[in-house]
Design an enzyme around this catalytic site. Structure first.
Site, PDB file in Angstrom:
ATOM      1  N   TYR A 145      34.333  44.707  34.298  1.00  0.00           N
ATOM      2  CA  TYR A 145      33.305  45.403  35.077  1.00  0.00           C
ATOM      3  C   TYR A 145      32.025  44.569  35.153  1.00  0.00           C
ATOM      4  O   TYR A 145      31.450  44.366  36.237  1.00  0.00           O
ATOM      5  CB  TYR A 145      33.025  46.756  34.425  1.00  0.00           C
ATOM      6  N   LYS A 149      30.459  42.865  38.628  1.00  0.00           N
ATOM      7  CA  LYS A 149      29.088  43.153  39.068  1.00  0.00           C
ATOM      8  C   LYS A 149      28.260  41.868  39.140  1.00  0.00           C
ATOM      9  O   LYS A 149      27.445  41.688  40.058  1.00  0.00           O
ATOM     10  CB  LYS A 149      28.436  44.160  38.117  1.00  0.00           C
TER      11      LYS A 149
END
Length: 322
Positions: A145, A149
């Site tokens: 994650y 990002k």
């Protein structure tokens, strides 16, 4: 202003949309998500449209990403735990869909202002425990994650440098307390250990009470998203568009103390400790202490106390108890 919010079905998207309607500055607001978002209360001054769809669809992008847009809030995403469990889905949503939106916008409406919600999970563990991180520290994500990002941050920063788009990249703390059902975030339990006991329901604590988190209340997050929208482009002086938003460092032990102070021993007794190693590994890779001097200089709001956050949550969403 003509505003688009992606991932608008989530509670931050819903709270942001309601705040935009209340301030009555926008001529139109479009909310989109994979499930049709709920519409905020109607306004005489603002037209609101809710659209269900997948941002991977070019047809949807053609209908949403129009040249009259002035501001786009990119809130969509597969959260930390879910992105770790399903790499391909995380890449599709957190990277591919974001790139598709950015590439369409830089062609259709060059220079449009983009407010992109990123995460402090881009950093990975700090060099030493308690080391205060700033935007100058090199990210080294400890989760898929965080990596996804960071890639999207880098792309938007470059498009902003080239003046193709006008980006605002805000790295959010863990948002506490989230209403509704648990999410795919590894930190979802942090809201659950307040939300469920305050509703008279049991909740599982999957981590050590000594674990720390960097948190912020929903009210302050929404306030700071609106502030990010309004920062003049020249303030960035050609530099990075990344800002670590203000937050508060708390331990799980302190969170449980706040729960007892607000909900009493009855609420605290509804917590069941059941350690989960994968969840702990993800959360231990997140830094929990930040020097937010840049955010302060840019005028972003500081957060309040944990007990005030709980009182605000009850005022905004209730407890669900009859």
């Amino acid at each position: 202003m003509n505003i688009l919010i992606t991932g608008a079905g989530g509670f931050i998207g819903q709270a942001l949309a309601a705040a935009l309607v209340r301030e009555a500055k926008a001529a139109s607001i479009t909310l989109t998500d994979v499930v049709e978002p709920a519409a905020p209360p109607k306004s005489m001054r603002t037209t609101v449209r809710c659209v269900q769809g997948d941002l991977a669809s070019q047809e949807l992008c053609d209908s949403l990403l129009t040249k009259d847009l002035t501001h786009v809030f990119l809130l969509h995403g597969i959260m930390s735990g879910a992105a770790e469990a399903n790499l391909d889905l995380g890449i599709k949503v957190n990277m591919d869909a974001t790139r598709k939106v950015l590439d369409n916008l830089r062609t259709v409406t060059p220079g449009v202002r983009i407010i992109f919600t990123s995460t402090t999970a881009v950093y990975g563990p700090p060099p030493t425990p308690g080391f205060p991180l700033t935007e100058a520290n090199a990210p080294c994500p400890g989760s898929s994650y965080g990596a996804q990002k960071l890639i999207s941050e880098t792309l938007l920063n470059d498009y902003s440098r080239r003046r193709l788009l006008d980006g605002r990249i805000v790295r959010l703390p863990t948002v506490l307390v989230r209403p509704g059902k648990p999410t795919g975030a590894a930190s979802s339990f942090a809201s659950g250990i307040f939300r469920e006991p305050l509703n008279g329901q049991k909740s599982v604590l999957p981590v050590s009470k000594d674990l720390s988190l960097w948190i912020c209340s929903p009210r302050t997050i929404v306030q700071n998203l609106l502030h990010a929208r309004d920062i003049p482009t020249e303030v960035y002086q050609g530099g990075s568009r990344v800002v670590n938003l203000p937050g508060v460092t708390v331990t799980i032990k302190e969170m449980l103390g706040a729960l007892k102070a607000i909900g009493g021993q009855e609420a605290l007794d509804l917590i069941e400790e059941r350690r989960d190693a994968p969840t702990e590994r993800i959360l231990e890779s997140w830094p929990t202490v930040f020097d937010t001097f840049k955010a302060q200089q840019l005028g972003f709001a500081e957060d309040g106390t944990l007990e005030q956050t709980l009182k605000d949550y009850i005022e905004d969403y209730g407890t669900g108890k009859t």
